[in-house]
Design an enzyme around this catalytic site. Structure first.
Site, PDB file in Angstrom:
ATOM      1  N   VAL A  19       0.827  -1.202   0.000  1.00 41.34           N
ATOM      2  CA  VAL A  19       0.000   0.000   0.000  1.00 41.34           C
ATOM      3  C   VAL A  19       0.862   1.252   0.000  1.00 41.34           C
ATOM      4  CG1 VAL A  19      -1.637   1.326   1.399  1.00 41.34           C
ATOM      5  CG2 VAL A  19      -1.983  -1.130   1.056  1.00 41.34           C
ATOM      6  N   ASP A  20       1.948   1.257   0.755  1.00 43.53           N
ATOM      7  CA  ASP A  20       2.802   2.433   0.875  1.00 43.53           C
ATOM      8  C   ASP A  20       3.378   2.846  -0.481  1.00 43.53           C
ATOM      9  OD1 ASP A  20       3.286   4.148   2.939  1.00 43.53           O
ATOM     10  OD2 ASP A  20       5.038   3.120   3.708  1.00 43.53           O
ATOM     11  N   ASP A  21       3.978   1.897  -1.183  1.00 51.36           N
ATOM     12  CA  ASP A  21       4.537   2.216  -2.498  1.00 51.36           C
ATOM     13  C   ASP A  21       3.453   2.643  -3.476  1.00 51.36           C
ATOM     14  OD1 ASP A  21       7.582   1.578  -3.115  1.00 51.36           O
ATOM     15  OD2 ASP A  21       6.933   0.226  -1.537  1.00 51.36           O
TER      16      ASP A  21
END
Length: 625
Positions: free
Chosen positions: A376-378
């Site tokens: 999710v972060d990337d």
């Protein structure tokens, strides 16, 4: 210095000059194919374990060993120890692994630096006080009895997904490590070292963990039962489980030869498959060993292994930084980054689909080749980067963002937050296993990942969506009593707060909202006298370190990004900008030996070499513009 000097006068001029130098430096680091990738530095256990792996497989080479030894020796401290991060306390496990690696490199046990290390190890309790993973390496070479390690039977892979402690109750990084280790534990191989380690024994004998809670004590009892099971003459499901684990491992090898793009599952998968009869020239083994070469840095400082690589993350951050600095949306650097990122979008399902079987893929991973584990972060950061590019094929950008948005919303936890890799990976039972004495083994929602997801949804025009509203509620509830937010993937409350404030503002929370005011007050109260911000890794275990530490460029950037988003144009901001100006290096970057990233809070820290450049650029760019 007055508030107005940020927007006009000498500080504005100096800030613009500093920004220009930093942007020039960042541009110079872009690869012709459009991506950025700076070194991801960790501790010397990566290098020690690489030598141990090669010793176990019989492929260790003298020249590479000596180059690795140069790197390992250079990180020994005056007391004889090695630490998990720059300036951190002595770590007995890292010191033991470094000691064994240097013995493999030919360093005499009587050499002064080795005597110092041995003295330090004994003072810290000896081999008996090392973590389980260190004792696994020792057991592989006959320096620790297998019987004194927790049992991880391969039959675990046969547990249904509803059962407690099935492999999908562990975070993806833990699951990928545990599955091959079950094969290793079943074989219990011993390939003796050419030297002994009795001089590293502590004064107190080893004793098995007893557990500190009711569940912990029950799991300790389960471990004793599993030890008894291992001694039975027949294990009815063992062969089937071993074959299933082997297939699971082989199916998850990435295109670059890695497993998950990270070191722990990679080395244990190679050992496990080797024990299953895979020859070193088998295509799977050959790809895995060749891939390790791509994770090797060898320069004037020595030979070292990157525990992971971060090209997608670095490229997205670099593109956002250039846009913040005023780079034209159709600039060649941004177009090149966008083209490369678009080609990296993941279109296949991975382990995340176990809990989201009907969700269409659309995220991004951290590494060059890691299609099985987008995060999710990337994904959030890539969407923010793509949104700032005037690409000639706008439809291609819009389609990629739409797919990513659907995937990201589908990965939201029912609580309203977002975890990094999985959904609903919150079983705390896994944490209490006797095996799990190092690092986080589950992947619950975190404030920093949720903040980045929320900021992305706002940028994609989804600030009024149900997902965004739930994200705001979850993030608001996670604010600490002091006004800060915990940082799971960056150190620590400065990182969490630096992510949460811009996200809440982007989602429509007003700057005068009490949540924002409390966060601003916390940041101002934790600014160092020199004008910068810093927070030590020890803050994860010791509350007195929260918000405290030597000023760093990346953490100062995070604090300034939050204050800028909150509409602050105060003396605090001016002092922060001034610190960045005064500490900038002639090449346009900043020096940052401190570790400001984390893989496992307090247990495994990371020095992202690009953080010291991209986050100051973002902060200066937004402030001076």
């Amino acid at each position: 210095m007055t508030i107005e000097t940020i927007a006009a006068g000498p500080v504005q001029s100096s800030a613009q000059e500093a920004l220009a130098r930093a942007v020039e430096r960042l541009r110079s680091l872009q690869h012709p194919e459009g991506w950025w990738k700076a070194e991801l530095e960790t501790n010397v256990t990566m290098d020690a374990e690489d030598l141990l792996l090669r010793e176990f497989l019989g492929i260790r080479e003298a020249a590479a060993t000596e180059r690795a030894a140069v790197w390992i020796r250079s990180h020994q401290r005056d007391d004889g120890s090695w630490a998990l991060f720059a300036g951190g306390p002595a770590d007995v496990s890292s010191t033991v692994e470094a000691y064994v690696a240097l013995r493999l490199a030919g360093d005499s046990a009587q050499a002064p630096h080795m005597r110092d290390a041995a003295d330090l190890i004994r003072a810290l309790g000896g081999l008996e006080r090392t973590r389980v993973f260190t004792r696994v390496w020792l057991a592989l070479f006959g320096a620790w009895p297998w019987e004194q390690l927790p049992v991880m039977p391969p039959e675990m892979v046969l547990l249904p997904r509803w059962a407690p402690l099935n492999i999908y109750n562990f975070a993806c990084w833990a699951r990928q490590t545990i599955v091959p280790l079950t094969i290793v534990f079943a074989h219990r191989p011993v390939r003796p070292l050419p030297f002994g380690l009795e001089q590293l024994r502590g004064a107190e004998p080893w004793s098995p963990p007893a557990g500190t809670s009711t569940r912990g004590r029950a799991l300790a009892q389960l471990d004793r039962l599993l030890h008894a099971y291992e001694h039975l003459p027949v294990h009815p499901f063992r062969n089937h489980a071993m074959a299933q684990a082997e297939r699971w491992i082989v199916q998850r090898q990435e295109a670059d030869g890695s497993w998950g793009g990270i070191q722990p599952p990679w080395v244990y998968s190679l050992i496990a498959l080797h024990l299953r009869g895979y020859a070193l020239d088998h295509p799977v083994m050959r790809a895995g060993l060749r891939g390790l070469d791509g994770f090797t840095v060898d320069d004037e400082r020595g030979r070292r292994i990157e525990a992971c690589q971060s090209p997608v993350w670095d490229t997205a951050l670099a593109a956002v930084a250039l846009a913040d600095a005023g780079t034209a949306p159709d600039d060649e650097a941004l177009l090149g980054a966008a083209d490369w990122l678009l080609a990296e979008q993941v279109h296949v399902k991975g382990d995340w689909a176990v809990r989201r079987p009907h969700l269409t893929p659309g995220g991004w991973s951290f590494e060059f080749a890691n299609d099985g584990y987008p995060d999710v972060d990337d994904t959030a950061e890539v969407v923010l980067a793509l949104g700032g590019v005037a690409h000639p094929d706008r439809r291609r950008i819009d389609d990629a963002i739409a797919r990513a948005t659907r995937w990201l919303e589908g990965m939201q936890d029912r609580s309203g937050g977002w975890a990094a890799f999985d959904v609903g990976n919150t079983s705390a039972l896994a944490r209490e296993l006797p095996f799990c004495d190092f690092g986080e083994v589950i992947d619950p929602p975190s404030a920093d990942v949720t903040a980045h997801a929320l900021e992305m949804l706002a940028a994609a025009g989804r600030a009024d969506s149900d997902a965004a509203r739930a994200g705001v509620d979850w993030l608001s509830a996670e604010q600490e009593p002091d006004g800060s937010w915990f940082g799971r993937w960056g150190v620590n409350h400065v990182y969490g707060t630096g992510a949460a404030v811009p996200a809440l503002i982007a989602a429509g929370i007003e700057p005068d909202d009490l949540r924002i005011r409390r966060a601003v007050r916390w940041l101002e109260e934790h600014q160092n006298e020199d004008g910068g911000w810093g927070e030590d890794v020890r803050s994860y275990r010791h509350p007195e370190w929260i918000g405290r530490g030597a000023s760093t460029a990346s953490q100062t950037g995070w604090a300034l990004l939050a204050l800028h988003a909150a509409g602050e144009r105060t003396e605090s901001v001016a002092h922060g900008v001034d610190w960045l100006i005064e500490t900038q290096l002639p090449d346009g970057g900043w020096d940052e030996p401190q570790y400001t990233g984390t893989g496992f809070p307090s247990d495994f820290s990371i020095n992202y070499h690009l953080y010291r450049l991209v986050f100051p650029i973002m902060a200066l760019g937004r402030l001076v513009r």
